[in-house]
Design a protein around this motif. Structure first.
Motif, PDB file in Angstrom:
ATOM      1  N   LEU A 152       0.851  -1.169   0.282  1.00 11.47           N
ATOM      2  CA  LEU A 152      -0.259   0.372   0.436  1.00 11.47           C
ATOM      3  C   LEU A 152       0.828   1.574   0.019  1.00 11.47           C
ATOM      4  O   LEU A 152       2.231   1.046   0.372  1.00 11.47           O
ATOM      5  N   PRO A 153       0.413   2.035  -0.466  1.00 12.52           N
ATOM      6  CA  PRO A 153       1.430   3.784  -0.059  1.00 12.52           C
ATOM      7  C   PRO A 153       1.258   4.389   0.802  1.00 12.52           C
ATOM      8  O   PRO A 153       0.401   4.037   1.081  1.00 12.52           O
ATOM      9  N   ASP A 154       2.760   4.643   1.560  1.00 12.35           N
ATOM     10  CA  ASP A 154       2.135   5.546   2.588  1.00 12.35           C
ATOM     11  C   ASP A 154       2.291   6.344   2.448  1.00 12.35           C
ATOM     12  O   ASP A 154       2.658   7.646   2.325  1.00 12.35           O
ATOM     13  N   LEU A 155       0.817   7.239   2.817  1.00 11.74           N
ATOM     14  CA  LEU A 155       0.191   8.727   2.239  1.00 11.74           C
ATOM     15  C   LEU A 155       1.266   9.347   3.272  1.00 11.74           C
ATOM     16  O   LEU A 155       1.428  10.695   2.378  1.00 11.74           O
ATOM     17  N   LYS A 156       1.421   9.173   4.665  1.00 10.68           N
ATOM     18  CA  LYS A 156       2.110   9.912   5.172  1.00 10.68           C
ATOM     19  C   LYS A 156       3.898  10.366   5.357  1.00 10.68           C
ATOM     20  O   LYS A 156       4.143  11.664   5.237  1.00 10.68           O
ATOM     21  N   LYS A 157       4.370   9.515   3.710  1.00  8.66           N
ATOM     22  CA  LYS A 157       5.760  10.052   3.036  1.00  8.66           C
ATOM     23  C   LYS A 157       5.575  11.157   1.851  1.00  8.66           C
ATOM     24  O   LYS A 157       6.656  11.297   1.652  1.00  8.66           O
ATOM     25  N   ILE A 158       3.723  11.433   1.038  1.00  6.12           N
ATOM     26  CA  ILE A 158       3.936  12.430   0.595  1.00  6.12           C
ATOM     27  C   ILE A 158       4.065  14.063   1.234  1.00  6.12           C
ATOM     28  O   ILE A 158       3.025  14.060   2.236  1.00  6.12           O
ATOM     29  N   PRO A 159       5.572  14.214   0.403  1.00  2.00           N
ATOM     30  CA  PRO A 159       5.065  16.080   0.966  1.00  2.00           C
ATOM     31  C   PRO A 159       4.065  16.868   0.892  1.00  2.00           C
ATOM     32  O   PRO A 159       3.552  16.874  -0.393  1.00  2.00           O
ATOM     33  N   ALA A 160       3.886  17.820   1.707  1.00  4.53           N
ATOM     34  CA  ALA A 160       2.356  18.309   1.656  1.00  4.53           C
ATOM     35  C   ALA A 160       2.887  19.369   0.662  1.00  4.53           C
ATOM     36  O   ALA A 160       2.126  19.605  -0.430  1.00  4.53           O
ATOM     37  N   SER A 161       4.100  19.849   0.010  1.00  2.24           N
ATOM     38  CA  SER A 161       4.272  20.681  -0.518  1.00  2.24           C
ATOM     39  C   SER A 161       4.059  19.571  -2.142  1.00  2.24           C
ATOM     40  O   SER A 161       3.220  20.540  -3.119  1.00  2.24           O
ATOM     41  N   ILE A 162       3.880  18.733  -2.020  1.00  2.00           N
ATOM     42  CA  ILE A 162       3.792  17.323  -3.396  1.00  2.00           C
ATOM     43  C   ILE A 162       2.186  17.392  -3.777  1.00  2.00           C
ATOM     44  O   ILE A 162       1.263  17.753  -4.169  1.00  2.00           O
TER      45      ILE A 162
END
Ligand SMILES: *Cc1c(COP(=O)(O)O)cnc(C)c1O
Length: 384
Positions: A152-162
């Motif tokens: 599953l993708p780790d959504l917490k790792k997506i930078p807020a700026s992205i």
């Protein structure tokens, strides 16, 4: 002739080398067992092909279809979604017929992305998400699907700026190629994330009906409030063993469906109406073939899983879909292993790296071949 720059952006076809090798071996008379493609070998149920025969004789089926699909087909989609998931869809604004879901998936990117816009794309994945992003001039931001996270993708790792700049995010569970499934907690998290950042959540549900041991895959639209941020793609291809029909649907968020329809009305003229008539029979008629089909896939899954485990391969046992995603042995890249396996055994599988860089280290086996062929393949692999 000078090709458009967007053509150059599409990654080169990865299997040129493997295809050459396969052709050469075939020419030598080697019995190749192709476990590469995911195309059901089981027949389309009779009542559906009969409906298609009848529809072909119906003069009303010959003309241009309505762009968004016939009302009868869209109603059948709404009926099916309600029966299967208890989800209510308005056939007029929340359902659209597609010429196979691949068509709709690819066109959605053109409806959502301006040049330079970000799309959140899982990796490894069905290649269309990334290539359509590139063709539409967008920028894919890859979401690694790692085994330690259940793919599953780790959504917490997506930078807020992205996340703030992203226009859409794709998810696909049951997953091709990893065989992973998603539970309600993950889907809730994805919906909340997309709400927070105003991202269109796009769910590819192609394998929802291929599942084992009583497991029932979820639709993202079962999550409360999902319709405000989500569209879902489904297809008759895998559910009814009719990949060649080219019939699918997009459902959910009406603004997204409308945006997609603007692209589609300008590039295609809809699915052949006789197929849509057969599609109505598929979606509203008996679903009893699924019990048998899933029994067959489950038996095949067990043949491959048990055989490979005995041979020392590491893998997760899939609860749904028709792919097994084992690790390649230590010391190999995906490409090297697949090439050597083909050369020594005549068994053709797909290197995980063909689905993205995070697929490196794995290979994909499709169980859309008869039991005897799978048994023979496993036997050859074990003897490697
Ligand atoms: C097979 C498949 C589809 C369905 O494709 P159609 O165009 O509907 O035949 C969609 N997504 C994934 C991930 C698939 O593997």
């Amino acid at each position: 002739m000078k090709k458009a720059k967007r053509i150059a952006k599409v990654p080169p076809y990865l299997f040129v080398q493997i295809d050459k090798q396969r052709e050469a071996m075939k020419a030598r008379g080697v019995d190749i067992i192709n476990l590469g493609i995911g195309d059901p070998d089981l027949p389309t149920p009779d009542h559906i092909t009969q409906a298609l025969h009848q529809a072909i004789d119906n003069p009303r089926s010959f003309g241009y279809p309505p762009y968004e699909g016939t009302f009868a087909f869209r109603e059948a989609v709404a009926f099916w979604y309600h029966k299967r998931f208890l989800i209510d869809l308005d056939p007029n604004s929340e359902v659209m017929a597609l010429i196979g879901s691949k068509e709709g998936i690819a066109h959605l990117f053109f409806a959502l992305l301006d040049p330079g816009d970000i799309a959140l794309i899982p990796d490894p994945a069905y290649p269309v998400y990334k290539t359509a992003t590139l063709l539409a001039g967008g920028r894919p931001h890859l979401l690694p699907l790692l085994e330690k996270n259940g793919f599953l993708p780790d959504l917490k790792k997506i930078p807020a700026s992205i996340a703030r700049k992203a226009k859409l995010m794709f998810i696909n569970y049951p997953n091709n190629p990893t065989g992973a499934t998603a539970d309600a907690d993950f889907l809730e998290e994805a919906v909340a994330f997309c709400r927070k950042y105003d991202i269109l959540l796009c769910s590819d549900l192609a394998y929802s009906e291929i599942a084992f041991e009583g497991y029932k895959p979820l639709s993202v639209l079962e999550i409360p409030g999902a319709k405000e941020v989500a569209v879902e793609f489904h297809s008759l291809s895998k559910t009814y063993n009719c990949t060649g029909f080219r019939l699918g649907m997009a459902v959910g968020n009406s603004a997204a469906i409308n945006a997609l329809s603007i692209i589609k009305t300008n590039v295609d003229s809809g699915a052949y109406m006789a197929l849509q008539m057969a599609g109505v029979e598929a979606l509203t008629g008996s679903q009893s073939h699924l019990k048998e089909t899933n029994g067959i896939y489950e038996r095949r899954r067990n043949i491959v899983v048990e055989g490979l485990k005995k041979a020392g391969f590491q893998l997760q046992v899939p609860k749904a879909g028709f792919y097994i995603w084992p690790k390649v042995p230590k010391g190999y890249t995906s490409a090297k292993f697949v090439s050597e396996l083909l050369e020594k055994t005549g068994v053709l599988v797909v290197p995980g790296s063909g689905y993205g860089k995070y697929g490196e280290g794995y290979f994909r086996i499709s169980i859309t071949s008869p039991d005897e062929r799978l048994r023979e393949a496993v036997k050859r692999v074990a003897a490697l």
